[in-house]
Design an enzyme around this catalytic site. Structure first.
Site, PDB file in Angstrom:
ATOM      1  N   ASP A  29       0.834  -1.204   0.000  1.00 30.69           N
ATOM      2  CA  ASP A  29       0.000   0.000   0.000  1.00 30.69           C
ATOM      3  C   ASP A  29       0.864   1.248   0.000  1.00 30.69           C
ATOM      4  O   ASP A  29       1.973   1.261   0.535  1.00 30.69           O
ATOM      5  CB  ASP A  29      -0.897  -0.017   1.241  1.00 30.69           C
ATOM      6  N   ARG A  33       0.085   7.567  -2.850  1.00 29.55           N
ATOM      7  CA  ARG A  33       0.510   8.664  -1.977  1.00 29.55           C
ATOM      8  C   ARG A  33       2.003   8.966  -2.140  1.00 29.55           C
ATOM      9  O   ARG A  33       2.427  10.117  -2.068  1.00 29.55           O
ATOM     10  CB  ARG A  33       0.182   8.312  -0.519  1.00 29.55           C
ATOM     11  N   ARG A  42      -0.154   9.079 -10.207  1.00 29.56           N
ATOM     12  CA  ARG A  42      -0.255   7.871  -9.384  1.00 29.56           C
ATOM     13  C   ARG A  42       0.434   6.670 -10.027  1.00 29.56           C
ATOM     14  O   ARG A  42       1.038   5.844  -9.334  1.00 29.56           O
ATOM     15  CB  ARG A  42      -1.735   7.539  -9.125  1.00 29.56           C
ATOM     16  N   HIS A  46       2.999   3.218  -8.940  1.00 29.29           N
ATOM     17  CA  HIS A  46       2.832   1.803  -9.283  1.00 29.29           C
ATOM     18  C   HIS A  46       4.064   1.271 -10.011  1.00 29.29           C
ATOM     19  O   HIS A  46       4.484   0.131  -9.794  1.00 29.29           O
ATOM     20  CB  HIS A  46       1.589   1.614 -10.148  1.00 29.29           C
ATOM     21  N   GLU A  76     -11.868  -5.384  -5.324  1.00 27.06           N
ATOM     22  CA  GLU A  76     -12.402  -4.032  -5.167  1.00 27.06           C
ATOM     23  C   GLU A  76     -11.648  -2.992  -5.996  1.00 27.06           C
ATOM     24  O   GLU A  76     -12.146  -1.877  -6.213  1.00 27.06           O
ATOM     25  CB  GLU A  76     -12.366  -3.608  -3.687  1.00 27.06           C
ATOM     26  N   ASN A  77     -10.452  -3.348  -6.463  1.00 25.54           N
ATOM     27  CA  ASN A  77      -9.635  -2.387  -7.214  1.00 25.54           C
ATOM     28  C   ASN A  77     -10.229  -2.021  -8.573  1.00 25.54           C
ATOM     29  O   ASN A  77      -9.807  -1.038  -9.190  1.00 25.54           O
ATOM     30  CB  ASN A  77      -8.213  -2.915  -7.410  1.00 25.54           C
TER      31      ASN A  77
END
Length: 255
Positions: A29, A33, A42, A46, A76-77
């Site tokens: 995780d 951020r 973002r 990754h 859920e992603n």
């Protein structure tokens, strides 16, 4: 500026190479951020996170970990922006195209849990090719959770068992912990299915629908370090903390 989240060892205790946890699971995780704090998109987080997977995999293998389970993409992603999801679906292709030779060199076998049939064809091919190319490796298992959710896993296991009951292959009285474990997506890991240590990066302290059945007695370690900054020292620090705990499995300390 970003010192709080950088990977570093905070423990003065020495790592015991003879007490390395057999199975470490990590909720990776903080990619987004990490990127935002650097005024980057973002996806840059990754991309850096993919490099961290490589570094941590090699480190875990060298330390003697037998199974490393990584929460790569949850059920859920799919709710994330389509552009980000598309990028995430390309990561396994890029990852395996460059890293499989290193996995073979370090004798690491790739396994996957989750419904990969819902992934794009190119992603499925990359995953299946990596599984096939590393099938003979036997030093460590790199277990990716892709399109995985623990509640979904438990539902599927329950459905499989219910079908066996309906077909009169087993009776209701035969349903126990062992049977349920045998129908989980970690069944092929056998005695190594349950993580000894679960790590979550980025400072969040929740499980997020990851291996709920398997972590019943896992030691939990939450670190402020964002995943892209997580390194060998971070991993060793988590293991040292694990080694400082006494696992009682519901029993008494002296048992």
């Amino acid at each position: 500026m970003f010192g709080k989240k950088e990977g570093s060892s905070t423990s003065n205790a020495k790592l015991d190479p003879n007490r390395i946890p057999d199975h470490i699971a990590i909720i990776m995780d903080g990619n987004g951020r990490w990127a935002q704090e650097r005024h980057l998109p973002r996806v840059a987080g990754h991309k850096q996170g993919m490099q961290t997977v490589k570094n941590v995999t090699i480190a875990a293998s060298e330390l003697g970990v037998k199974v490393l389970s990584l929460y790569a993409f949850s059920t859920e992603n799919w709710k994330r922006p389509s552009s980000e999801v598309s990028y995430l679906m390309q990561l396994p292709i890029k990852f395996f195209s460059t890293f499989v030779p290193d996995l073979v060199k370090h004798n690491v076998r790739v396994m996957v849990m989750g419904d990969i049939t819902k992934l794009p064809q190119g992603t499925q091919k990359a995953v299946n090719d990596a599984i096939a190319d590393t099938a003979d490796c036997n030093e460590m298992i790199l277990n990716f959770a892709l399109n995985y959710g623990s509640r979904d896993e438990i539902i599927r296991a329950t459905q499989q068992i219910a079908k066996k009951v309906a077909a009169k292959e087993i009776s209701v009285d035969q349903i126990d912990e062992q049977l349920l474990s045998q129908n989980m997506m970690t069944a092929d890991l056998d005695k190594l299915a349950d993580p000894d240590l679960l790590i979550r990066t980025s400072g969040e302290e929740r499980i997020s629908n990851f291996m709920l059945w398997q972590i019943a007695y896992s030691e939990l370690e939450f670190t402020d370090v964002y995943w892209p900054d997580f390194d060998r020292h971070s991993l060793e620090d988590a293991i040292v903390k694990f080694q400082g705990r006494h696992r009682r499995y519901g029993g008494l300390k002296n048992n």
